[in-house]
Motif scaffolding. Structure first.
Motif, short mmCIF file in Angstrom:
data_model
loop_
_atom_site.label_atom_id
_atom_site.label_comp_id
_atom_site.label_asym_id
_atom_site.label_seq_id
_atom_site.Cartn_x
_atom_site.Cartn_y
_atom_site.Cartn_z
N UNK A 195 39.50 38.62 43.48
CA UNK A 195 40.71 38.79 44.29
C UNK A 195 40.42 39.63 45.52
N UNK A 196 39.66 40.72 45.34
CA UNK A 196 39.36 41.59 46.46
C UNK A 196 38.48 40.89 47.50
N UNK B 49 37.85 42.35 34.96
CA UNK B 49 37.16 43.00 36.06
C UNK B 49 36.65 41.98 37.08
N UNK B 50 36.10 40.87 36.57
CA UNK B 50 35.59 39.81 37.44
C UNK B 50 36.73 39.24 38.29
#
Length: 256
Positions: free
Chosen positions: A7-8, A1-2
């Motif tokens: 990336x986003x 998730x991290x």
């Protein structure tokens, strides 16, 4: 998730600056044509002869014009015109409120007029649209889908496509409207609560496009919905998402 969040964050802002900044187009983009009949050679009609939809009107004459409602923006006319009497610009502003306004002469921009004050009061803050593909090839439909992606983000203006005409403020028609789709289009329009809008997107929905002389098509939304006015014409084959956004925002009175 991290890792996904990192990336986003690294992806940065992807939404285009339009209308607060100039839009960017690829080199192959063709926008509004410019007509300069003074450059024409006497008797030359090469541009008109190369046009697959007869969009060039009065070739070689002072009244020479291009009908954007028929134009496929293929560029064949400009390529066939040695004197340069016809060329394409990168002006994305192509939408118009009236069909006759799509017949362009000289080098004048095409700017869609806004709805009247009462209609802007009704639709100005939130516009819900039901899209009807009436025998379209999926080109215009794909560009309409693109208006809702992260780059163009139509939803930031309060404009959304909905699944049911009963939840809509109007319909967006693509395709030349085949005989098999004429009744479906009429029923969809009638299911939209009044007051309602009709928006024709693409050459096929405006004039029938390359299919306009076929006996199995109606020749566009206006012809299929006889007696029902079209509120906005967005030319192209297919139109760029920015052209669609520009037309909708001008219709709602959000662009001067």
């Amino acid at each position: 998730m991290i890792d996904i969040l990192k990336f986003r964050l690294g992806y940065g802002r992807q939404t285009v600056a339009f209308p607060d900044g100039p839009p960017k187009f690829p080199a192959r983009f063709r926008g509004r044509p410019v007509v300069d009949p003074a450059r024409c050679t006497d008797g030359c009609a090469a541009c008109a002869e190369s046009c697959p939809t007869e969009a060039i009107l009065d070739p070689g004459k002072a009244s020479m014009a291009v009908d954007l409602g028929r134009c496929l923006f293929c560029g064949d006319c400009a390529a066939a015109c040695p004197p340069g009497a016809l060329r394409f610009t990168d002006d994305h502003r192509l939408a118009a409120r009236a069909r006759e306004a799509l017949v362009v002469r000289g080098d004048e921009p095409v700017l869609a007029a806004a709805l009247d004050e009462e209609m802007r009061r009704v639709f100005g803050r939130s516009l819900k649209l039901r899209q009807v593909s009436a025998a379209g090839c999926a080109g215009c439909e794909a560009e309409l889908n693109a208006t809702g992606n992260i780059q163009f983000d139509l939803g930031r203006f309060g404009v959304q496509f909905v699944a049911s005409p009963r939840h809509a403020d109007g319909i967006v028609v693509t395709g030349p409207v085949s005989e098999n789709m004429r009744l479906a289009l009429r029923k969809t329009y009638e299911a939209v609560p009044a007051p309602r809008l009709v928006i024709a997107v693409g050459a096929c929905a405006i004039s029938g496009g390359v299919f306009r002389e076929s006996p199995v098509v109606s020749g566009g939304a206006e012809a299929a919905l006889a007696g029902v006015p079209v509120d906005l014409f967005v030319p192209g084959c297919p139109p760029h998402p920015i052209t669609i956004l520009d037309g909708l925002l001008r219709l709602l009175g959000r662009l001067g």
